[in-house]
Design an enzyme around this catalytic site. Structure first.
Site, PDB file in Angstrom:
ATOM      1  CG  HIS A 187      58.190  20.801  89.796  1.00 27.59           C
ATOM      2  ND1 HIS A 187      58.888  20.945  90.961  1.00 27.59           N
ATOM      3  CD2 HIS A 187      57.555  21.968  89.586  1.00 27.59           C
ATOM      4  CE1 HIS A 187      58.671  22.143  91.442  1.00 27.59           C
ATOM      5  NE2 HIS A 187      57.864  22.799  90.627  1.00 27.59           N
TER       6      HIS A 187
ATOM      7  NE  ARG B 258      55.973  13.833  84.400  1.00 31.18           N
ATOM      8  CZ  ARG B 258      56.852  13.626  83.414  1.00 31.18           C
ATOM      9  NH1 ARG B 258      56.650  14.130  82.225  1.00 31.18           N
ATOM     10  NH2 ARG B 258      57.939  12.920  83.635  1.00 31.18           N
TER      11      ARG B 258
ATOM     12  CD  GLU C 252      56.564   6.410  89.676  1.00 33.08           C
ATOM     13  OE1 GLU C 252      57.232   7.240  89.048  1.00 33.08           O
ATOM     14  OE2 GLU C 252      55.398   6.625  90.036  1.00 33.08           O
TER      15      GLU C 252
ATOM     16  CG  ASN D  63      62.182  10.893  85.286  1.00 30.22           C
ATOM     17  OD1 ASN D  63      63.083  10.582  84.525  1.00 30.22           O
ATOM     18  ND2 ASN D  63      61.110  11.550  84.885  1.00 30.22           N
ATOM     19  CG  ASP D  64      59.804   9.151  90.982  1.00 30.57           C
ATOM     20  OD1 ASP D  64      60.486   9.912  91.684  1.00 30.57           O
ATOM     21  OD2 ASP D  64      58.684   9.468  90.519  1.00 30.57           O
TER      22      ASP D  64
ATOM     23  CB  CYS E 267      56.608   7.017  80.644  1.00 28.28           C
ATOM     24  SG  CYS E 267      56.326   6.693  82.389  1.00 28.28           S
TER      25      CYS E 267
HETATM   26  C1  PEP Z   1      59.211   8.948  86.362  1.00 26.49           C
HETATM   27  O1  PEP Z   1      59.282   8.917  87.595  1.00 26.49           O
HETATM   28  O2  PEP Z   1      60.100   8.522  85.609  1.00 26.49           O
HETATM   29  C2  PEP Z   1      58.030   9.523  85.707  1.00 26.49           C
HETATM   30  C3  PEP Z   1      57.841   9.379  84.415  1.00 26.49           C
HETATM   31  O3  PEP Z   1      57.188  10.237  86.449  1.00 26.49           O
HETATM   32  P1  PEP Z   1      57.511  11.689  87.002  1.00 26.49           P
HETATM   33  O4  PEP Z   1      58.746  12.208  86.317  1.00 26.49           O
HETATM   34  O5  PEP Z   1      56.322  12.508  86.703  1.00 26.49           O
HETATM   35  O6  PEP Z   1      57.717  11.433  88.453  1.00 26.49           O
HETATM   36 MG    MG Z   2      57.591   9.371  88.837  1.00 30.56          MG
END
Ligand code: PEP
Ligand code: MG
Length: 601
Positions: A193, A300, A434, A457-458, A505
């Site tokens: 983050h 977000r 995710e 990302n997740d 995303c």
């Molecule tokens: C992700 O997990 O790819 C995503 C876009 O959400 P965040 O990065 O906010 O967890």
């Molecule tokens: Mg995520």
């Protein structure tokens, strides 16, 4: 000392300035006892420190309110109240009367209070542990006469490069863009983050330096290169010049690319790609809209809560969402419901669970607190009056969750009707893919969801069991792993069969090499960081769909992420052969590689 510290790229840009070392850690305190005769003097010393801490907090609150806003400054008012707590003060004074040195007494009380708060059944108390830690550091620093190093004290125009272990919410809200040029942290990775926030604020940043705070004294100058993930300490004049030349070249190229911002995103054969942007804080929306994007693919909302002491009310949320929607003038704006927990800190900033990534976060927390969630849903339906709002649900693993949200949306509609509010009821609801569960079972969602958005990302984190924020695992965080690619492929297929739009995303989409593969897997909607838009457009326009399909097939056929990366890099360079040398330079290993190893400078 090693002069070139290598970390991970977090937010692009090259800056030079003095190092501002922010050691925001609880200092070590040795037990110390005093004689009866010295007790009064210790009590006086403690009271002076307490008063100094109160004054300091008032100053920090005032300055934070000036550059960030009153909501952000509220965290320091809470800390002031805690410091005025009679039982806290009484316990410290009791220990001093028992002949303990003031710092020893305060340390004991804070350790006990933190233990108590951490174990408290009430989330409200657990969330205050971060504030206790802040007070622990602040008062001990005064008692031990350590330097006062609040980032809010950096004078405007300093161009400081903040070097710190990790960014806590209370440190983050103090960051003043007019004083700070760059950010470097020991902890963190490109998808943590801190990195996401630095990109949104447009602050060049390097994360994952591991031990920069231990190596630096705070008296140095440094050059920080956010795109390459390096911090060069006490650079020579020649090194500074070389960096500045590179910075100028990058700026010139960026300006050139930006001049073409309004050409449509499409492949060389004319295949249209919908290129949207990720917006993390409402204040960045006007600038993000100038990037030439086709709307917002992910807002977000949890960043609105960062560093705050309470959730924003319906009107505040409505105004924030409406601002983003208006900035994008009728283009789609996908707003994700609160994804609080995991690496996105809860209100108060302290993870309140032993295993937050597998815990009570995101849609789980919202569904379990319908009152809190209802506020957000009503604000979203009201903002939808101003444009094409779409709601996105994070961390969904089962279609039940989507159905529950629909029921809560129906409640929100009724409440708004009764109130006679202006709102729109028919807002599309999408699901973030995710988790491996959501990807494998993507077909089970198509009846109830209106669109898919893949959060890579997740998805990478949960598929490979690699903590996205752990610097020791950064090299193992490989989006081109065959398991990840197959899950994306399956999601695209299921989405297409159900007639749903499937976008990506996660940060993977911002990276040209990865975007090349995603397009080859059939992705036609990407949501990326605003700064990535011009270069991505340029590269997408240089490659035909056939080359992207060949790259995706080669990547899927590769046995490992490393093999996939090598073959895809070769295919991208061959396919995008009409790029200029400067543009090709941007496809160098450091830039194309989303999670680069240490690169040469
Ligand atoms: C992700 O997990 O790819 C995503 C876009 O959400 P965040 O990065 O906010 O967890
Ligand atoms: Mg995520």
């Amino acid at each position: 000392m090693e002069r070139v510290l290598r970390g991970l790229p977090a937010s692009g840009g090259i800056v030079a300035g003095p190092v501002y070392l922010l050691r925001w850690e609880v200092p070590e305190v040795a037990p110390r006892f005093v004689s009866d005769a010295d007790v009064e003097a210790e009590l006086a010393r403690w009271r002076r420190a307490l008063e100094a801490a109160r004054q300091r907090l008032a100053l920090v609150a005032e300055r934070t309110a000036q550059h960030a806003g009153p909501q952000e400054a509220a965290i320091f008012e809470v800390q002031q109240e805690m410091l005025a707590d009679r039982s806290l003060v009484g316990e410290v004074e009791g220990f001093i009367r028992d002949r303990r040195g003031a710092e020893h007494a305060f340390d004991l009380v804070m350790l006990e209070w933190k233990r108590r708060f951490e174990r408290a059944p009430q989330p409200m108390l657990r969330e205050r542990v971060g504030d206790l830690t802040d007070l622990h550091i602040r008062v001990l620093s005064l008692l031990l006469e350590l330097p006062d190093r609040d980032p809010v004290s950096v004078p405007k125009g300093t161009n400081a490069i903040i070097v710190t272990h990790d960014l806590t919410p209370s440190l983050t809200v103090q960051l003043d863009r007019e004083a700070i040029a760059g950010l470097a942290t020991d902890e963190g990775t490109s998808t943590s983050h801190v990195a996401i926030l630095a990109r949104s604020l447009g602050i060049p940043a390097v994360v994952g330096l591991r031990d920069a705070t231990a190596r630096l004294a705070g008296t140095e100058r440094a050059v920080l290169d956010g795109a390459r993930g390096v911090l060069v300490v006490n650079p020579s004049d020649e090194e500074v010049d070389a960096f500045l030349v590179r910075a100028q070249q990058a700026a010139a190229l960026e300006a050139e690319l930006r001049a073409q911002a309004n050409v449509p995103a499409q492949l060389a054969d004319g295949t249209r790609i919908v290129l949207r942007v990720n917006v993390d804080i409402p204040e960045e929306s006007e600038l993000a809209a100038e990037s030439g994007a086709d709307g917002v693919g992910l807002m977000r909302t949890e960043f609105m809560v960062l560093g705050r002491t309470g959730m924003p009310d319906e009107d505040e949320q409505y105004r924030a969402y409406a601002r983003v929607v208006r900035a994008f003038a009728g283009k789609p704006v996908v707003i994700r419901t609160f994804d609080i927990g995991g690496d996105k800190l809860p209100v108060g900033g302290f993870p309140t669970e032993p295993n937050p990534f597998l815990g009570w976060r995101a849609i789980r927390m919202c569904l379990d607190q319908p009152d809190l969630f209802g506020v957000q849903l009503r604000a979203l339906l009201r903002a939808a009056v101003h444009g094409d709002v779409r709601i996105l649900l994070p961390l969904v693993v089962s279609v039940d969750e989507v159905r529950e949200v629909r029921a809560l949306l129906a409640d929100a509609v009724r409440a708004l009707q009764q109130r006679g509010a202006d709102f729109r009821a028919n807002v599309p609801v999408g699901v973030m893919i995710e988790t491996p569960a959501a990807a494998v079972a993507a077909d089970t969602f198509v009846q109830d969801a209106d669109f898919f958005s893949i959060g890579t990302n997740d998805l990478v984190q949960y598929t490979l069991a690699v903590d996205r924020g752990n610097v020791n695992l950064a090299e193992r965080f490989t989006p081109l792993h065959p398991a990840v690619l197959r899950l994306i492929q399956r999601t695209v297929e299921m989405g297409a069969r159900g007639g749903l739009e499937t976008s990506v995303c996660g940060e993977m989409g911002s990276n040209p090499l990865m975007a090349f593969v995603l397009v080859g897997l059939g992705i036609r909607h990407l949501s990326v960081s605003p700064r990535a838009v011009p270069l991505l457009k340029r590269i997408l326009r240089a490659i035909p769909a056939s080359a992207a399909i060949a790259a995706a097939e080669a990547a899927l056929a590769a046995g490992t992420a490393g093999e996939a990366e090598r073959v895809v890099r070769r295919l991208l360079r061959a396919a995008a052969s009409d790029l200029s040398p400067a543009e090709l330079g941007l496809l160098g290993p450091d830039q194309v590689d989303m999670f680069p190893r240490a690169g040469a400078i």
